[in-house]
Design a protein around this motif. Structure first.
Motif, PDB file in Angstrom:
ATOM      1  N   SER A  34       7.189  -8.454 -11.308  1.00  0.00           N
ATOM      2  CA  SER A  34       8.254  -8.420 -10.299  1.00  0.00           C
ATOM      3  C   SER A  34       8.519  -9.806  -9.727  1.00  0.00           C
ATOM      4  O   SER A  34       9.637 -10.115  -9.333  1.00  0.00           O
ATOM      5  CB  SER A  34       7.905  -7.445  -9.181  1.00  0.00           C
ATOM      6  OG  SER A  34       6.843  -7.949  -8.408  1.00  0.00           O
ATOM      7  N   VAL A  35       7.500 -10.635  -9.679  1.00  0.00           N
ATOM      8  CA  VAL A  35       7.676 -11.994  -9.172  1.00  0.00           C
ATOM      9  C   VAL A  35       8.239 -12.911 -10.257  1.00  0.00           C
ATOM     10  O   VAL A  35       9.188 -13.661 -10.039  1.00  0.00           O
ATOM     11  CB  VAL A  35       6.332 -12.562  -8.646  1.00  0.00           C
ATOM     12  CG1 VAL A  35       6.459 -14.044  -8.357  1.00  0.00           C
ATOM     13  CG2 VAL A  35       5.902 -11.811  -7.402  1.00  0.00           C
ATOM     14  N   VAL A  45      11.986 -12.425 -11.184  1.00  0.00           N
ATOM     15  CA  VAL A  45      12.860 -12.318 -10.018  1.00  0.00           C
ATOM     16  C   VAL A  45      14.270 -12.858 -10.271  1.00  0.00           C
ATOM     17  O   VAL A  45      15.203 -12.527  -9.566  1.00  0.00           O
ATOM     18  CB  VAL A  45      12.212 -13.015  -8.797  1.00  0.00           C
ATOM     19  CG1 VAL A  45      12.314 -14.534  -8.928  1.00  0.00           C
ATOM     20  CG2 VAL A  45      12.812 -12.544  -7.508  1.00  0.00           C
ATOM     21  N   LEU A  76      12.616  -5.436 -10.528  1.00  0.00           N
ATOM     22  CA  LEU A  76      11.853  -4.319  -9.996  1.00  0.00           C
ATOM     23  C   LEU A  76      11.684  -3.229 -11.045  1.00  0.00           C
ATOM     24  O   LEU A  76      10.590  -2.719 -11.269  1.00  0.00           O
ATOM     25  CB  LEU A  76      12.559  -3.749  -8.760  1.00  0.00           C
ATOM     26  CG  LEU A  76      11.713  -2.797  -7.929  1.00  0.00           C
ATOM     27  CD1 LEU A  76      11.892  -3.138  -6.456  1.00  0.00           C
ATOM     28  CD2 LEU A  76      12.100  -1.367  -8.167  1.00  0.00           C
TER      29      LEU A  76
END
Lengths: 233, 113
Positions: free
Chosen positions: A201-202, A205, A213
């Motif tokens: 998720s990071v 991004v 997500l």
């Protein structure tokens, strides 16, 4: 099991069984209210969400994504993915609900939360009872939670309008998620699913439409399933 | 602050509400046809929760304005989140988790400012 259980007694039983948990639900509901107002929702919308959705984790995720002006389709998808576990609960409760009238089934569905499910399934699997008595117990837990949820959300929403921006109360949302995630981790594969998803998720991004997500969730689930299969085999 | 209109937000809430109700009603309504969820489906559903929660936590903690700032001394969130995680691990207590996380955040913000 209590063979003298009447619907009235069962309802009160549900209420009593749930009572110790109330203190844990209140801050969660209050944050749902505060965070909603913080993100720009009206007090009516904050309360409306708690009445219409009645699912804390998805409410907070929705609020967080609204605050980021994420794409609407992403918000809907995220909320429904978070609530996908209700399908499992629904399946588990289906046989107990079978004798009930449609309106009763719909009521059970509306009130279905982690807590309503957990307490009820414990009771239902403990021994045979008339369906009406079981339904009453479920209502005892579910309606108490409903009231606590609405009251705490309302209090939070009213409070939220007066809380200064500098308190960084938006940080309470990931904190609530941590409070939900960590105790729920049962084994290594849960942990792997979480760590993998968090990492993706990071890293992802930069993707549009909050695809980070969804892709994080998919890859995290795959990692968890992969490890679970390997350990079980 | 969200830039969506109030009407849009209401529609969003309703859509999510109806969708969630459908999820909750799904098997209760389909009774008899499917006694239990198939094991494969149950496995996937089981991992959705930790994966989605983690995917929501990580960016909010690690990123500031869309850029990774894990080791940035000006970002107190990773440390606050770490403390909260340890508290959650040890106590399983919602109030303590939130309290410790916010507490550490505020202390670091005051000290750093």
């Amino acid at each position: 099991m209590n063979s003298l259980a009447t619907p009235g007694r069962a309802f009160r039983s549900g209420l009593r069984d749930f009572a110790p948990i109330i203190a844990g639900v209140i801050p969660f509901g209050a944050i749902a209210g505060i965070a909603a107002v913080d993100a720009g929702l009206t007090i009516a919308q904050a309360i409306g969400m708690s009445v219409i959705v009645l699912a804390g984790a998805s409410q907070l995720a929705t609020i967080e994504l609204l605050g980021q002006d994420a794409a609407l389709i992403t918000i809907v998808f995220t909320a429904l993915v978070i609530n996908a576990r209700f399908v499992m609960y629904s399946a588990s409760l289906a046989s107990y609900a079978r004798p009930l009238r449609p309106a009763q089934k719909a009521t059970m569905a509306y009130l279905l939360t982690d807590q309503a499910y957990a307490f009820s399934i414990n009771r239902f699997t403990a021994g045979p009872e008339p369906a009406g008595v079981r339904f009453a117990y479920y209502l005892g837990v579910g309606s108490t939670l409903w009231v606590v949820w609405q009251v705490s959300t309302t209090a939070g929403a009213l409070l939220g309008a007066f809380v200064p921006e500098s308190l960084s109360l938006d940080f309470a949302i990931p904190l609530v998620f941590i409070a939900l995630l960590v105790p729920g981790l049962q084994d290594r594969s849960d942990g792997v699913a979480a760590v993998t998803a968090g990492f993706v998720s990071v890293v992802a991004v930069g993707l549009p439409y909050n695809l980070s997500l969804i892709s994080a969730a998919v890859i995290g689930v795959a990692a968890g399933v992969g490890l679970a299969r390997r350990t079980a085999a | 602050m969200t830039s969506y209109s109030p009407a849009t937000i209401w529609i969003l809430i309703l859509v999510i509400g109806v969708g969630t109700f459908a999820l909750r009603m799904s098997m209760i309504a389909l009774l008899g046809r499917v006694e239990q969820t198939p094991p494969a489906v149950e496995r996937i559903l089981r991992f959705i929760r930790p994966a989605v929660l983690a995917a929501l936590i990580a960016p909010a903690v690690v990123l500031l304005n869309g850029e990774a700032s894990l080791l940035d001394p000006f970002n107190p969130r990773p440390l606050a989140a770490l403390v909260a995680t340890l508290v959650a691990w040890k106590t399983h207590n919602v109030l303590l988790t939130i309290g410790s996380g916010m507490g550490v955040l505020w202390i670091l913000q005051v000290v750093g400012a």
